[in-house]
Design a protein around this motif. Structure first.
Motif, PDB file in Angstrom:
ATOM      1  N   MET A 148      -5.644 -12.485   1.512  1.00 15.95           N
ATOM      2  CA  MET A 148      -4.530 -11.686   1.717  1.00 15.95           C
ATOM      3  C   MET A 148      -4.706 -11.179   3.227  1.00 15.95           C
ATOM      4  O   MET A 148      -5.683 -11.064   3.651  1.00 15.95           O
ATOM      5  CB  MET A 148      -4.656 -10.424   0.674  1.00 15.95           C
ATOM      6  CG  MET A 148      -4.300 -10.849  -0.730  1.00 15.95           C
ATOM      7  SD  MET A 148      -4.450  -9.254  -1.865  1.00 15.95           S
ATOM      8  CE  MET A 148      -2.632  -8.687  -1.637  1.00 15.95           C
ATOM      9  N   GLU A 149      -3.318 -10.973   3.774  1.00 13.63           N
ATOM     10  CA  GLU A 149      -3.395 -10.176   5.036  1.00 13.63           C
ATOM     11  C   GLU A 149      -2.285  -9.062   4.897  1.00 13.63           C
ATOM     12  O   GLU A 149      -1.268  -9.077   3.882  1.00 13.63           O
ATOM     13  CB  GLU A 149      -2.850 -11.143   5.850  1.00 13.63           C
ATOM     14  CG  GLU A 149      -3.771 -12.334   6.209  1.00 13.63           C
ATOM     15  CD  GLU A 149      -4.931 -11.857   7.074  1.00 13.63           C
ATOM     16  OE1 GLU A 149      -4.972 -10.834   7.740  1.00 13.63           O
ATOM     17  OE2 GLU A 149      -6.109 -12.356   6.885  1.00 13.63           O
ATOM     18  N   ARG A 150      -2.231  -8.205   5.799  1.00 15.84           N
ATOM     19  CA  ARG A 150      -1.256  -7.066   5.767  1.00 15.84           C
ATOM     20  C   ARG A 150      -0.856  -6.610   7.062  1.00 15.84           C
ATOM     21  O   ARG A 150      -1.582  -7.073   8.134  1.00 15.84           O
ATOM     22  CB  ARG A 150      -1.936  -5.902   5.143  1.00 15.84           C
ATOM     23  CG  ARG A 150      -3.509  -5.131   5.954  1.00 15.84           C
ATOM     24  CD  ARG A 150      -2.819  -3.891   6.542  1.00 15.84           C
ATOM     25  NE  ARG A 150      -3.948  -3.404   7.331  1.00 15.84           N
ATOM     26  CZ  ARG A 150      -4.369  -3.464   8.622  1.00 15.84           C
ATOM     27  NH1 ARG A 150      -3.427  -4.161   9.186  1.00 15.84           N
ATOM     28  NH2 ARG A 150      -5.083  -2.653   9.138  1.00 15.84           N
ATOM     29  N   ASP A 151       0.014  -6.146   7.036  1.00 15.34           N
ATOM     30  CA  ASP A 151       0.865  -5.525   8.557  1.00 15.34           C
ATOM     31  C   ASP A 151       1.471  -4.164   8.201  1.00 15.34           C
ATOM     32  O   ASP A 151       1.445  -3.907   7.064  1.00 15.34           O
ATOM     33  CB  ASP A 151       1.671  -6.313   9.131  1.00 15.34           C
ATOM     34  CG  ASP A 151       1.625  -6.068  10.602  1.00 15.34           C
ATOM     35  OD1 ASP A 151       2.107  -5.142  10.946  1.00 15.34           O
ATOM     36  OD2 ASP A 151       1.238  -7.161  11.483  1.00 15.34           O
ATOM     37  N   TYR A 152       1.720  -3.313   9.105  1.00 13.89           N
ATOM     38  CA  TYR A 152       1.996  -1.968   8.907  1.00 13.89           C
ATOM     39  C   TYR A 152       3.049  -1.430   9.977  1.00 13.89           C
ATOM     40  O   TYR A 152       3.253  -2.300  10.881  1.00 13.89           O
ATOM     41  CB  TYR A 152       0.980  -0.956   9.019  1.00 13.89           C
ATOM     42  CG  TYR A 152       0.308  -1.019  10.291  1.00 13.89           C
ATOM     43  CD1 TYR A 152       0.539   0.113  11.152  1.00 13.89           C
ATOM     44  CD2 TYR A 152      -1.030  -1.905  10.701  1.00 13.89           C
ATOM     45  CE1 TYR A 152      -0.078   0.123  12.312  1.00 13.89           C
ATOM     46  CE2 TYR A 152      -1.059  -1.782  11.923  1.00 13.89           C
ATOM     47  CZ  TYR A 152      -0.994  -0.971  12.963  1.00 13.89           C
ATOM     48  OH  TYR A 152      -1.542  -0.843  14.185  1.00 13.89           O
ATOM     49  N   GLU A 153       3.699  -0.103   9.757  1.00 17.63           N
ATOM     50  CA  GLU A 153       4.583   0.243  10.756  1.00 17.63           C
ATOM     51  C   GLU A 153       4.249   1.953  10.563  1.00 17.63           C
ATOM     52  O   GLU A 153       4.190   2.219   9.497  1.00 17.63           O
ATOM     53  CB  GLU A 153       5.753  -0.239  10.991  1.00 17.63           C
ATOM     54  CG  GLU A 153       6.730   0.672  11.948  1.00 17.63           C
ATOM     55  CD  GLU A 153       5.927   0.030  13.351  1.00 17.63           C
ATOM     56  OE1 GLU A 153       5.300   0.780  14.090  1.00 17.63           O
ATOM     57  OE2 GLU A 153       6.471  -1.065  13.938  1.00 17.63           O
ATOM     58  N   THR A 196       3.081  -0.036   4.655  1.00 14.91           N
ATOM     59  CA  THR A 196       2.084  -1.083   4.826  1.00 14.91           C
ATOM     60  C   THR A 196       2.390  -2.155   3.547  1.00 14.91           C
ATOM     61  O   THR A 196       2.462  -1.798   2.465  1.00 14.91           O
ATOM     62  CB  THR A 196       0.480  -0.644   4.443  1.00 14.91           C
ATOM     63  OG1 THR A 196       0.101   0.324   5.526  1.00 14.91           O
ATOM     64  CG2 THR A 196      -0.266  -1.761   4.852  1.00 14.91           C
ATOM     65  N   ALA A 197       2.441  -3.306   4.189  1.00 12.82           N
ATOM     66  CA  ALA A 197       2.754  -4.626   3.104  1.00 12.82           C
ATOM     67  C   ALA A 197       1.641  -5.624   3.235  1.00 12.82           C
ATOM     68  O   ALA A 197       1.228  -5.579   4.328  1.00 12.82           O
ATOM     69  CB  ALA A 197       4.162  -5.008   3.506  1.00 12.82           C
ATOM     70  N   LEU A 198       1.432  -6.310   2.050  1.00 15.79           N
ATOM     71  CA  LEU A 198       0.592  -7.565   1.986  1.00 15.79           C
ATOM     72  C   LEU A 198       1.252  -8.564   1.462  1.00 15.79           C
ATOM     73  O   LEU A 198       2.035  -8.522   0.559  1.00 15.79           O
ATOM     74  CB  LEU A 198      -0.592  -6.747   0.817  1.00 15.79           C
ATOM     75  CG  LEU A 198      -1.466  -5.596   1.169  1.00 15.79           C
ATOM     76  CD1 LEU A 198      -0.913  -4.343   0.667  1.00 15.79           C
ATOM     77  CD2 LEU A 198      -2.961  -5.917   0.891  1.00 15.79           C
ATOM     78  N   LYS A 203       0.680  -1.281   0.013  1.00 15.53           N
ATOM     79  CA  LYS A 203      -0.038   0.095  -0.046  1.00 15.53           C
ATOM     80  C   LYS A 203       0.921   1.360   0.166  1.00 15.53           C
ATOM     81  O   LYS A 203       0.371   2.192  -0.209  1.00 15.53           O
ATOM     82  CB  LYS A 203      -0.979   0.073   1.308  1.00 15.53           C
ATOM     83  CG  LYS A 203      -2.159  -0.903   1.102  1.00 15.53           C
ATOM     84  CD  LYS A 203      -3.074  -0.812   2.307  1.00 15.53           C
ATOM     85  CE  LYS A 203      -4.271  -1.655   1.911  1.00 15.53           C
ATOM     86  NZ  LYS A 203      -5.545  -1.488   3.153  1.00 15.53           N
ATOM     87  N   GLY A 204       2.149   1.028  -0.003  1.00 16.88           N
ATOM     88  CA  GLY A 204       3.165   2.216  -0.066  1.00 16.88           C
ATOM     89  C   GLY A 204       3.690   2.363   1.274  1.00 16.88           C
ATOM     90  O   GLY A 204       3.432   2.332   2.219  1.00 16.88           O
ATOM     91  N   ALA A 205       4.880   3.195   0.979  1.00 17.19           N
ATOM     92  CA  ALA A 205       5.684   3.667   2.041  1.00 17.19           C
ATOM     93  C   ALA A 205       5.619   5.449   2.061  1.00 17.19           C
ATOM     94  O   ALA A 205       5.610   5.940   0.833  1.00 17.19           O
ATOM     95  CB  ALA A 205       7.181   3.340   1.925  1.00 17.19           C
TER      96      ALA A 205
END
Length: 451
Positions: free
Chosen positions: A194-199, A185-187, A152-154
């Motif tokens: 699909m699953e995603r996590d973020y920082e 956010t990466a998927l 989803k981009g940085a």
């Protein structure tokens, strides 16, 4: 001090000339730059600059005072007299407020109120190239991990904020604080699986910001680990909060000890001063004078000096978070925790807030859990500060026989904050880097609703 504070003095003088018995003026100036990159392409470059000027006037009446606030983006002194006249006219038309007043001014010599000693300004001011490279390092590192299928981009960014305050009680102060931030956010997976996590990370100084490539790899690993989630059976069990979400419990505590909520009678802790509200051994502190911290400042929104504050000590409630209005309502002294925008009235709010760490590692704190829930993400608001009722959507991992096991999602965790706080255990992994921080927390006997 500066042309800014000289201009604010002129605005306060215009308010007094228009009929205000007391007044204060605040100026907030922001400048920022950010770059968003997705799948190798820069999608957005944004530079923003804004200046907002706020004037608060107080008009004395037989029953107390009337108060009004006006704000504008126009800092031309030629506009100050009509602005002040409008503010005073507004104040004369609103209901009386016997608790509205400026606090007693605290006077001492500069540079005490300019942030000297707090180290709040970073020497690094990045350009578009710097920010693009930072975002690229984070996203490319995530995409290079096998199993990551999308992003989803940085975003990488920088901003600087200057705050100046002048009041008719004699206060005059100005400070500047900078910040660098990085988010990603990466998927993982494909289609509906699909699953995603973020920082999201932010720091006053660039040297305190985590390495972008390391952030990218960690986010990727977390996203992959969340693939193919299951459910937990409904029941009561220990719930362990990852530090990222454990900080929300500290935030709920702060809301419950806000002087405004206590004075209104809308906090479930309103009658608990001097009593045990957290498990024995737990301590919660707030410190607006912490060097290099995101919410540090030499004075609050009313010109009161910052000072370290212990809210809870060894589980016992020791202080409310107070601005001057809430302090008057409760017949106490303000704690220097008034937060304020240019267009709003001051209200109590924490600064750098954290729960002190315990002595056990995160692994040790879950070692005796036969079946439990390790929460890494929360959904919704779900906390009633009046009653303490708590219910949040959640995702994370099952805990089985003392080990973090398979991913789970679509769950709800519920309880009452009063009971939860008394059954907390803290790990030793506190890292102060978000503004509100906590180590890993374990809560006994929560209700988990699953499949």
């Amino acid at each position: 001090m500066s042309t800014t504070t000289d201009r604010l003095r002129d605005l306060v003088a215009a308010a007094r000339a228009a009929g205000a018995d007391a007044a204060d003026a605040v100026l907030v100036r922001d400048v920022g730059l950010s770059v968003t990159r997705r799948l190798g392409t820069v999608e957005r470059i944004e530079r923003a600059e804004s200046t907002e000027l706020g004037l608060r006037v107080l008009v004395a009446t037989r029953g107390g005072r009337r108060q009004a606030i006006v704000s504008t983006g126009d800092t031309d002194p030629l506009g100050f007299p009509p602005l002040a006249e409008r503010a005073v006219a507004m104040a004369r038309a609103v209901p009386e407020d016997s608790f509205a007043a400026l606090p007693e001014a605290v006077r001492f010599e500069p540079p005490a109120f300019d942030g000297t000693g707090l180290d709040l300004v970073s020497g690094a001011q990045p350009d578009v190239h710097d920010l693009t490279e930072r975002a690229a390092q984070a996203e490319d590192a995530a995409l290079a991990v096998a199993g990551i299928t999308n992003s989803k981009g940085a975003e990488a960014g920088w901003n600087r904020r200057t705050v100046a305050l002048v009041a008719s009680n004699g206060f005059c102060g100005e400070y500047t604080r900078s910040a660098h931030h990085l988010s990603l956010t990466a998927l993982a997976g494909h289609g509906t699986a699909m699953e995603r996590d973020y920082e999201y990370l932010s720091a006053v100084h660039l040297t305190d910001l985590d390495d972008p490539a390391t952030v990218g790899r960690e986010v990727a690993a977390r996203a992959i680990r969340r693939l193919n989630p299951g459910r937990l059976p409904t029941g009561r069990m220990p719930v362990v909060y990852h530090p990222r979400v454990a900080a929300t419990l500290v935030g709920h505590l702060a809301a419950a000890v806000s002087g405004a909520a206590v004075a209104r009678g809308t906090s479930f802790l309103r009658e608990r001063m001097g009593e045990r509200v957290l498990a024995a051994g737990l301590t919660v502190r707030d410190d607006p004078t912490r060097p290099r911290a995101l919410r540090s400042r030499p004075f609050d929104g009313e010109g009161q000096p910052g000072a370290p504050l212990t809210l809870v000590e060894d589980g016992v409630l020791r202080s409310w978070i107070l601005d001057s209005r809430a302090a008057r309502q409760l017949a106490l002294r303000p704690t220097g925790h008034a937060a304020r925008s240019a267009g709003g009235v001051p209200s109590p709010a924490p600064s750098n807030l954290w729960l002190e760490p315990g002595t056990l590692s995160p692994e040790a704190i879950i070692a005796d859990i036969r079946e439990g829930f390790y929460v890494t993400e929360l959904i919704g608001q779900g906390a009633n500060i009046l009653t303490g009722d708590y219910s949040r959507g959640a995702a994370g991992f099952a805990i089985r026989d003392g080990q973090i096991a398979e991913a789970v999602s679509g769950l709800t965790v519920a309880g009452n904050l009063g009971d939860m706080f008394l059954h907390l255990a803290a790990a030793d992994d506190l890292r102060i880097h978000r503004g509100t921080d906590s180590p890993t927390l374990r809560v006994e006997g929560m209700t988990v609703a699953g499949g």
